[in-house]
Design an enzyme around this catalytic site. Structure first.
Site, PDB file in Angstrom:
ATOM      1  N   HIS A 245       0.823  -1.208   0.000  1.00  0.00           N
ATOM      2  CA  HIS A 245       0.000   0.000   0.000  1.00  0.00           C
ATOM      3  C   HIS A 245       0.861   1.263   0.000  1.00  0.00           C
ATOM      4  O   HIS A 245       0.339   2.361  -0.240  1.00  0.00           O
ATOM      5  CB  HIS A 245      -0.914   0.023   1.228  1.00  0.00           C
ATOM      6  CG  HIS A 245      -2.296  -0.458   0.929  1.00  0.00           C
ATOM      7  ND1 HIS A 245      -3.091   0.107  -0.040  1.00  0.00           N
ATOM      8  CD2 HIS A 245      -3.031  -1.461   1.473  1.00  0.00           C
ATOM      9  CE1 HIS A 245      -4.254  -0.512  -0.070  1.00  0.00           C
ATOM     10  NE2 HIS A 245      -4.242  -1.468   0.822  1.00  0.00           N
TER      11      HIS A 245
ATOM     12  N   ASP B 201      -6.951 -12.720 -18.184  1.00  0.00           N
ATOM     13  CA  ASP B 201      -6.653 -14.000 -18.819  1.00  0.00           C
ATOM     14  C   ASP B 201      -5.150 -14.139 -19.043  1.00  0.00           C
ATOM     15  O   ASP B 201      -4.548 -13.405 -19.816  1.00  0.00           O
ATOM     16  CB  ASP B 201      -7.404 -14.083 -20.160  1.00  0.00           C
ATOM     17  CG  ASP B 201      -7.213 -15.421 -20.864  1.00  0.00           C
ATOM     18  OD1 ASP B 201      -6.503 -16.288 -20.322  1.00  0.00           O
ATOM     19  OD2 ASP B 201      -7.781 -15.578 -21.966  1.00  0.00           O
TER      20      ASP B 201
END
Length: 443
Positions: free
Chosen positions: A150, A367
């Site tokens: 983060h 994908d």
């Protein structure tokens, strides 16, 4: 289920980062970000083999050339040293069928597919900003676990990176090229003594906790929307109504256990990219997210009122916080405001909740060459309680999966709440979701 780590190595960018790019400035929002990792897990039913591991590592190396700060290390919470230290790549084998695992996912078992403890404070300093793990099931299924610090990025940054990595893995051109503009828009600052950044708020959510998964189907969410609609919020969003219901039931559990009502504050994430003027591109890299507070006295916690509080908090955030960040105002004013919020929490007996949403990021379109994911989730856990994480389900019909982390005492009541269970299912099989047709090789 047994997950065996078979390899761990450092993957460096395929091309060296130019010297003029090696000192990457953090933005103010990166500096204020909590020292934890943003995780994501993607499960595929592909009939893979060992060759896929080599391709994954090569495509990761190629992708890091474009995302060079992810291969760096944070220095003094003000910049990233982009000297191509590399990302951590972990490979594992799983003695289990993917279809068996997905029948009823276990929160603790899911953590085995991540390369690091997501709440680890290693992310704040000298260690890797990006870690990935590829886990190969005995049936040929694959799990890709990604953890991004983060201190450098948020869910949108994570999404941009993974989509780019997947594109590289199948030899496609990058659809999204990273834009490094955050530090120019929100320059870093040196915190003066006594100024406390938001991560200090996380101390209020520490404690022994339990993690549970709930799924809200689209028809149930539609029913919630009709109940939550009011004159002030005529068309509540699906995230608003799900968040409001979870918040309501969590407050009821807390009140029943403590024996009295108290003030409750829910801090919800919001993507700043879409609220600046003009809006920033989605592929802007950085921790471009803020949190707006919604506050409610537990003596009045009807669903309509909670949705109204959430909507008001979001609107106030856009009008005040974002505009202030874009103006020439001294940043000390912002951090002083954050400090005041922290002091308020200290001086009041208050329940503090955190909610983040990863909805609408199109994770199910990612994908790697194995088709679309069977399941995408963002499990979290560790020492933080009163945390809610939302993400889309695979059906694409608007259903939402929620991971809820509460104290043991509160969860014991929360998971049996009749109003909650009228709209949500407790840890249903992933195989029951609509459009799950990619598991034939694992059955």
């Amino acid at each position: 289920m047994k997950v065996e780590i078979t390899a761990k190595e450092i993957i460096k960018p395929s091309s060296s980062t130019p010297h003029n790019l090696r000192n990457f400035k953090l933005s103010l929002l990166d500096q204020l970000a909590p020292p934890t990792y943003e995780p994501l897990l993607l499960f595929y039913s592909f009939n893979g083999d060992a060759a896929d591991s080599h391709r994954l590592k090569k495509s990761l190396s190629d992708t890091l050339t474009q995302f060079f700060p992810l291969a760096g290390r944070v220095k003094d919470n003000i910049e990233i040293d982009c000297s191509d230290y590399g990302a951590v790549y972990v490979e594992a084998r799983v003695a289990c069928l993917l279809s068996d695992f997905l029948k009823q996912p276990n929160a603790d078992a899911l953590k085995e597919f991540l390369p690091v403890e997501v709440d680890s404070t290693e992310a704040a300093g000298r260690d890797a900003l990006l870690l990935v793990q590829s886990s190969f099931f005995s049936c040929g299924g694959v799990a890709i676990g990604v953890c991004l610090s983060h201190k450098l990025g948020d869910a949108a940054t994570l999404s941009t990176f993974i989509k780019s990595w997947a594109a590289a893995n199948i030899g496609s051109e990058l659809q999204q090229r990273p834009l490094y503009i955050a530090s120019s828009l929100f320059p870093p600052m040196s915190f003066s003594e006594g100024v406390l950044p938001p991560p200090a708020l996380l101390n209020f959510t520490k404690g022994k906790c339990v993690v549970k998964r709930f799924v809200f189907d689209a028809p149930k969410i539609a029913a919630l929307k009709s109940i939550a609609a009011s004159a002030s919020v005529q068309q509540p969003t699906r995230v608003e109504v799900v968040t409001a219901l979870i918040w309501k039931c969590a407050m009821n559990a807390s009140r029943s256990n403590s024996g009295f009502s108290k003030l409750s504050l829910l801090s919800q994430s919001v993507n700043i990219r879409r609220r600046t003027e003009p809006p920033l591109p989605d592929d802007s890299i950085g921790n471009l997210v803020g949190y707006f507070p919604a506050q409610k006295d537990e003596s009045d916690i009807e669903l309509q009122g909670l949705v109204r509080e959430l909507r008001t908090g979001k609107q106030d955030f856009s009008k005040k916080y974002v505009k202030k960040l874009q103006s020439e105002v001294a940043y000390e004013e912002i951090t002083e405001s954050l400090k005041e919020e922290l002091c308020m929490l200290i001086s009041h007996d208050m329940e503090f909740y955190i909610c983040t949403s990863l909805c609408n990021f199109s994770f199910y379109d990612i994908d790697f060459g194995w088709g679309k994911p069977t399941w995408v989730t963002n499990i979290s856990g560790g020492p933080l309680k009163n945390v809610v994480k939302l993400i889309d389900t695979r059906g694409g019909d608007g259903a939402i999966e929620a991971w809820v982390i509460l104290s043991e005492q509160d969860m014991a009541l929360f998971e049996k709440d009749k109003e909650l269970l009228a709209y949500a299912s407790l840890n249903p099989s992933v195989l029951n979701f609509p459009a799950i047709d990619l598991l034939k090789s694992c059955l």
